[in-house]
Design a protein around this motif. Structure first.
Motif, mmCIF file in Angstrom:
data_model
loop_
_atom_site.group_PDB
_atom_site.id
_atom_site.type_symbol
_atom_site.label_atom_id
_atom_site.label_comp_id
_atom_site.label_asym_id
_atom_site.label_seq_id
_atom_site.Cartn_x
_atom_site.Cartn_y
_atom_site.Cartn_z
ATOM 1 N N UNK A 125 0.791 -1.071 0.000
ATOM 2 C CA UNK A 125 0.118 -0.023 0.069
ATOM 3 C C UNK A 125 0.936 1.174 0.021
ATOM 4 N N UNK A 126 0.710 2.181 -0.902
ATOM 5 C CA UNK A 126 1.610 3.178 -1.038
ATOM 6 C C UNK A 126 1.681 4.145 -0.010
ATOM 7 N N UNK A 127 0.715 4.496 0.956
ATOM 8 C CA UNK A 127 0.846 5.247 2.013
ATOM 9 C C UNK A 127 1.484 4.721 3.209
ATOM 10 N N UNK A 128 2.053 3.376 2.978
ATOM 11 C CA UNK A 128 2.844 2.592 4.120
ATOM 12 C C UNK A 128 4.348 3.079 3.752
ATOM 13 N N UNK A 129 4.849 3.517 2.657
ATOM 14 C CA UNK A 129 6.104 3.470 2.481
ATOM 15 C C UNK A 129 6.728 4.586 3.113
ATOM 16 N N UNK A 130 6.266 5.757 3.382
ATOM 17 C CA UNK A 130 6.940 6.632 4.498
ATOM 18 C C UNK A 130 7.257 6.053 5.536
ATOM 19 N N UNK A 131 6.713 4.858 6.185
ATOM 20 C CA UNK A 131 7.330 4.436 7.346
ATOM 21 C C UNK A 131 8.674 3.873 7.245
ATOM 22 N N UNK A 132 8.726 3.451 6.123
ATOM 23 C CA UNK A 132 10.072 2.725 5.662
ATOM 24 C C UNK A 132 11.253 3.629 5.148
ATOM 25 N N UNK A 133 10.817 4.911 4.763
ATOM 26 C CA UNK A 133 11.627 5.737 4.158
ATOM 27 C C UNK A 133 12.256 6.809 5.361
ATOM 28 N N UNK A 134 13.424 6.574 5.203
ATOM 29 C CA UNK A 134 14.140 7.321 6.243
ATOM 30 C C UNK A 134 15.384 8.075 5.542
ATOM 31 N N UNK A 135 15.619 9.491 5.726
ATOM 32 C CA UNK A 135 16.199 10.262 5.329
ATOM 33 C C UNK A 135 16.580 10.232 3.667
ATOM 34 N N UNK A 136 15.110 9.942 3.118
ATOM 35 C CA UNK A 136 15.211 9.516 1.575
ATOM 36 C C UNK A 136 15.539 8.290 1.100
ATOM 37 N N UNK A 137 15.833 7.469 2.083
ATOM 38 C CA UNK A 137 16.147 5.935 1.757
ATOM 39 C C UNK A 137 15.071 5.215 2.087
ATOM 40 N N UNK A 138 14.780 4.106 1.095
ATOM 41 C CA UNK A 138 13.978 2.917 1.124
ATOM 42 C C UNK A 138 14.508 2.090 2.131
ATOM 43 N N UNK A 139 14.364 1.829 3.292
ATOM 44 C CA UNK A 139 15.269 0.846 3.997
ATOM 45 C C UNK A 139 14.299 -0.618 4.422
ATOM 46 N N UNK A 140 13.514 -0.790 3.649
ATOM 47 C CA UNK A 140 12.711 -2.238 4.078
ATOM 48 C C UNK A 140 11.411 -2.016 3.524
ATOM 49 N N UNK A 141 10.942 -3.367 3.879
ATOM 50 C CA UNK A 141 9.429 -3.617 3.570
ATOM 51 C C UNK A 141 8.557 -3.354 4.598
ATOM 52 N N UNK A 142 7.319 -2.792 4.439
ATOM 53 C CA UNK A 142 6.522 -2.464 5.583
ATOM 54 C C UNK A 142 5.871 -3.736 5.921
ATOM 55 N N UNK A 143 6.552 -4.873 6.344
ATOM 56 C CA UNK A 143 6.196 -6.228 6.848
ATOM 57 C C UNK A 143 5.022 -6.380 7.703
ATOM 58 N N UNK A 144 5.220 -5.958 8.794
ATOM 59 C CA UNK A 144 4.152 -6.326 9.985
ATOM 60 C C UNK A 144 3.529 -5.206 10.295
ATOM 61 N N UNK A 145 2.295 -5.249 10.596
ATOM 62 C CA UNK A 145 1.334 -4.157 11.076
ATOM 63 C C UNK A 145 0.321 -4.554 11.957
ATOM 64 N N UNK A 146 0.410 -3.978 13.165
ATOM 65 C CA UNK A 146 -0.625 -4.171 14.214
ATOM 66 C C UNK A 146 -1.172 -3.262 14.870
ATOM 67 N N UNK A 147 -2.349 -3.217 15.638
ATOM 68 C CA UNK A 147 -2.884 -2.035 16.265
ATOM 69 C C UNK A 147 -3.505 -2.454 17.654
ATOM 70 N N UNK A 148 -3.476 -1.831 18.619
ATOM 71 C CA UNK A 148 -3.905 -2.070 19.749
ATOM 72 C C UNK A 148 -5.736 -2.384 19.620
ATOM 73 N N UNK A 149 -6.211 -3.297 20.256
ATOM 74 C CA UNK A 149 -7.769 -3.277 20.030
ATOM 75 C C UNK A 149 -8.314 -3.962 21.645
ATOM 76 N N UNK A 150 -9.449 -3.894 22.096
ATOM 77 C CA UNK A 150 -9.987 -4.370 23.199
ATOM 78 C C UNK A 150 -10.432 -6.072 23.067
ATOM 79 N N UNK A 151 -10.110 -6.653 23.988
ATOM 80 C CA UNK A 151 -10.484 -8.073 24.330
ATOM 81 C C UNK A 151 -11.373 -8.370 25.290
ATOM 82 N N UNK A 152 -12.407 -9.249 25.160
ATOM 83 C CA UNK A 152 -13.412 -9.338 26.127
ATOM 84 C C UNK A 152 -13.603 -10.672 26.385
ATOM 85 N N UNK A 153 -13.677 -11.281 27.554
ATOM 86 C CA UNK A 153 -14.091 -12.381 27.992
ATOM 87 C C UNK A 153 -15.618 -12.447 28.275
#
Length: 416
Positions: A125-153
């Motif tokens: 996804x193009x919008x993720x590439x800034x996450x791995x673009x540092x000082x103008x260099x593409x230093x990797x693939x945006x491999x793993x993404x998670x986000x905190x959610x709420x788990x209920x028993x």
């Protein structure tokens, strides 16, 4: 902060989204073996990705080396680099992006092979590439993404007489009132029913509270912003259930054990835990992370990127051959079993319904977790965790804790 959303971001990407699968021919003129420093052992889906790639017999053989969590793996990489033995590749936490480039020397993929790098990057996804673009260099693939959610028993909720029909967009007022009712009804019956806030990994969820309150740890201009009224409000709400005795601050291992045993009535943690939700389908419910009443939600994401650290040209090009497979539809389908959100343009279904709130938060829009600037970014994260723990444990009040964190971080990050 980098904004991330899947709405509208796939438009126009179909033309560049054709899966790039590694062919059967050797990737290099001679066989090459690369070792990846990773946070996953041989029992995890990442090993399946490695095995599937090796089965193609491209001329490149990959070995997955489990090096512990992000911090441990990064420290090992630093020691290896100092000894002249960098890992060929490493799964690096997004939060260490600057550190990876400026201190560890993560390679620019375009510098290794610009044509191949472009075809690999087109699978994400193009919008993720800034996450791995540092000082103008593409230093990797945006491999793993998670986000905190709420788990209920829901079994414990029903025992306490609570309604297990959760709101689509829960907030702290709703969640904390539920926690008070659980406390009143279950105290003495379930010694570990309280939701745990892990002291070993609290920088991520605390950032969510600060952002949802309208503040930042580090603002979009790269400046520390912990002295703001918004940051104070967010941290006060973050600490409130612990200070009331509703949630118990514990170590990461204790939180994991309590979660996996089904002892927690509420747990706000990484969406990746949805891959192995322990309560059973009849007992389990998930919801979005709690927002803050009267404030627009602004959730964050965590995860890692696959980076190349090899100095040797053949090793670096061999690493790109593996990344080519990782980016393909085949590689992404195997990888999806782990429970991370889909960062690629490939149509990968959710692993189960527990992931729906996480996917909803991605649709709503996510920002990156704090990317610590400067050559001492690893140290910066440690400082923030320490001050969050001190605030949770009432060693300092929130305002004093944020000032202490701000002042100590300013000294460490001043050479960013």
């Amino acid at each position: 902060m980098v904004e991330i959303s899947r709405r509208g971001l796939l438009a126009g990407s179909a033309a560049v989204a054709a899966a790039t699968v590694v062919g059967a021919r050797p990737a290099l003129s001679s066989d090459a073996t690369i070792e990846i420093s990773s946070i996953w052992g041989p029992d995890k889906p990442f090993q399946k990705v490695v095995d599937a790639f090796n089965a193609l017999k491209t001329g490149v053989t990959v070995t997955n080396r489990f090096d512990g969590d992000y911090e441990t793996a990064t420290a090992k990489a630093l020691a290896g680099i100092a000894a002249g033995k960098p890992p060929a590749m490493m799964t690096t936490g997004w939060k260490f992006g600057y550190y990876a480039r400026r201190t560890l020397g993560a390679r620019d993929l375009n510098e290794i092979d610009s044509e191949k790098a472009a075809s690999i990057i087109a699978n994400f996804v193009p919008s993720l590439m800034p996450l791995v673009t540092i000082d103008g260099a593409v230093i990797g693939l945006p491999w793993a993404m998670s986000t905190p959610i709420t788990f209920i028993n829901s079994a414990l909720w029903q025992e306490a007489g609570l309604d297990a029909n959760l709101p689509d967009y829960p907030d702290t007022d709703w969640l904390y009132e539920a926690a008070r009712k659980l406390d009143a009804a279950l105290k003495g019956k379930h010694a570990t029913y309280r939701s745990a806030l892990a002291l070993s990994n609290n920088e991520w969820t605390s950032q969510s509270f600060i952002q949802n309150a309208g503040g930042y740890i580090i603002d979009p201009d790269g400046k520390l912003a912990l002295n703001s009224a918004e940051a104070v409000r967010g941290m006060e709400l973050f600490c409130q259930p612990a200070h009331e005795g509703l949630w118990t601050p514990v170590s990461g291992k204790e939180q994991d054990a309590a979660f996996e045993s089904g002892a927690l009535a509420i747990c706000t943690t990484s969406s990746t835990r949805a891959a192995s939700f322990p309560f059973g389908a009849a007992k389990a419910i998930t919801a979005r992370f709690p927002g803050i009443p009267g404030q627009a939600r602004k959730m964050n994401s965590g995860g890692n990127f696959l980076a190349v650290y090899a100095r040797n040209d053949e090793q670096a090009k061999a690493s790109l051959a593996f990344l080519e497979f990782c980016a393909s539809a085949e590689g992404q389908k195997i990888w999806s079993e782990v429970g991370y959100l889909n960062t690629s343009v490939h149509d990968i279904p959710l692993i189960n319904d527990f992931m729906k709130p996480a996917a909803g938060q991605l649709q709503d829009g996510l920002t990156a977790e704090t990317i610590w600037p400067g050559k001492r970014g690893l140290e910066g994260q440690t400082i923030w965790r320490k001050w969050v723990s001190r605030m949770l444990m009432k060693e300092v009040d929130v305002q004093a804790g944020l000032k202490g964190a701000h002042d100590e971080l300013a000294a460490v990050l001043q050479d960013a």
